[in-house]
Design an enzyme around this catalytic site. Structure first.
Site, PDB file in Angstrom:
ATOM      1  NE  ARG A  39      -1.240  33.219 -29.407  1.00  0.00           N
ATOM      2  CZ  ARG A  39      -0.236  33.263 -28.549  1.00  0.00           C
ATOM      3  NH1 ARG A  39       0.476  34.345 -28.386  1.00  0.00           N
ATOM      4  NH2 ARG A  39       0.078  32.189 -27.857  1.00  0.00           N
ATOM      5  CD  GLU A  47      -5.211  29.715 -23.412  1.00  0.00           C
ATOM      6  OE1 GLU A  47      -6.323  29.959 -23.923  1.00  0.00           O
ATOM      7  OE2 GLU A  47      -4.138  29.909 -24.001  1.00  0.00           O
ATOM      8  NE  ARG A  90      -4.402  32.589 -33.180  1.00  0.00           N
ATOM      9  CZ  ARG A  90      -4.127  32.065 -31.985  1.00  0.00           C
ATOM     10  NH1 ARG A  90      -4.793  32.456 -30.917  1.00  0.00           N
ATOM     11  NH2 ARG A  90      -3.176  31.170 -31.839  1.00  0.00           N
TER      12      ARG A  90
END
Length: 191
Positions: A39, A47, A90
């Site tokens: 990330r 998104e 992540r």
């Protein structure tokens, strides 16, 4: 006793990492290198299915954001440097192509926002993009963190065939084939 330290050492080695390789781009702020999900630190991109509005027209800013990251990377090797993970495991990292900070480039292009909840590193980049009215700043948009919570632009109507249940519904244990429950929770998103 040595068996207790091994898992801790392995978990730490993933959290503090310099990862270099070819990337798979998930969206405008997430990539994968050699199976490690990363990330991009300090930024939040729309998104994949998010739409924005420019000159009265809806456009797929989430898709364009993903494409912008792909253009910055341009099939080159990426190095990501991070020292922590998020709740989804992540790696949180600043990623580079050569000397180019991809996180900064995404915010400079107006295709990601500074994620001030977690970092102030890219606030100046966001101010430049906003003042130049480029990327999402050329029109209206919902901040990605609000969009994930179900907020939508006015007139962003989704037809029945485009609906799918969002991650929030999955998180709460609702299934994709439970559209009525997801609708009640107001967490629809476009496909």
């Amino acid at each position: 006793m040595k068996y207790i330290f091994l898992p801790l050492l392995l978990a730490y080695s993933v959290a503090v990492a310099d990862v270099t390789g070819s990337v798979q781009i998930t969206d405008g702020d997430t990539v994968k290198i050699d199976g490690i999900r990363i990330r991009l630190h300090g930024i939040d991109a729309p998104e994949k299915n998010q739409r924005c509005k420019k000159a009265g027209q809806l456009w797929s800013c989430g898709r364009v954001s993903t494409e912008a990251l792909a253009k910055f990377i341009d099939d080159q090797l990426v190095t990501c440097i991070g020292d922590s993970t998020d709740r989804y495991k992540r790696l949180i990292a600043v990623c580079y192509v050569d000397e180019i900070d991809l996180n900064a480039a995404m915010v400079d292009s107006g295709m990601a926002l500074a994620y001030k909840k977690y970092s102030l590193d890219y606030v100046v980049n966001e101010e430049r993009a906003r003042n130049a009215r480029i990327g999402m700043w050329a029109g209206n948009f919902i901040d990605p963190w609000d969009w994930r919570r179900g907020k939508r632009l006015e007139n962003d109507v989704v037809t029945e065939g485009e609906r799918t249940c969002c991650k929030i519904c999955h998180h709460h244990g609702l299934l994709r084939n439970s559209p009525r429950l997801c609708q009640v929770m107001a967490c629809w998103r476009n496909v």
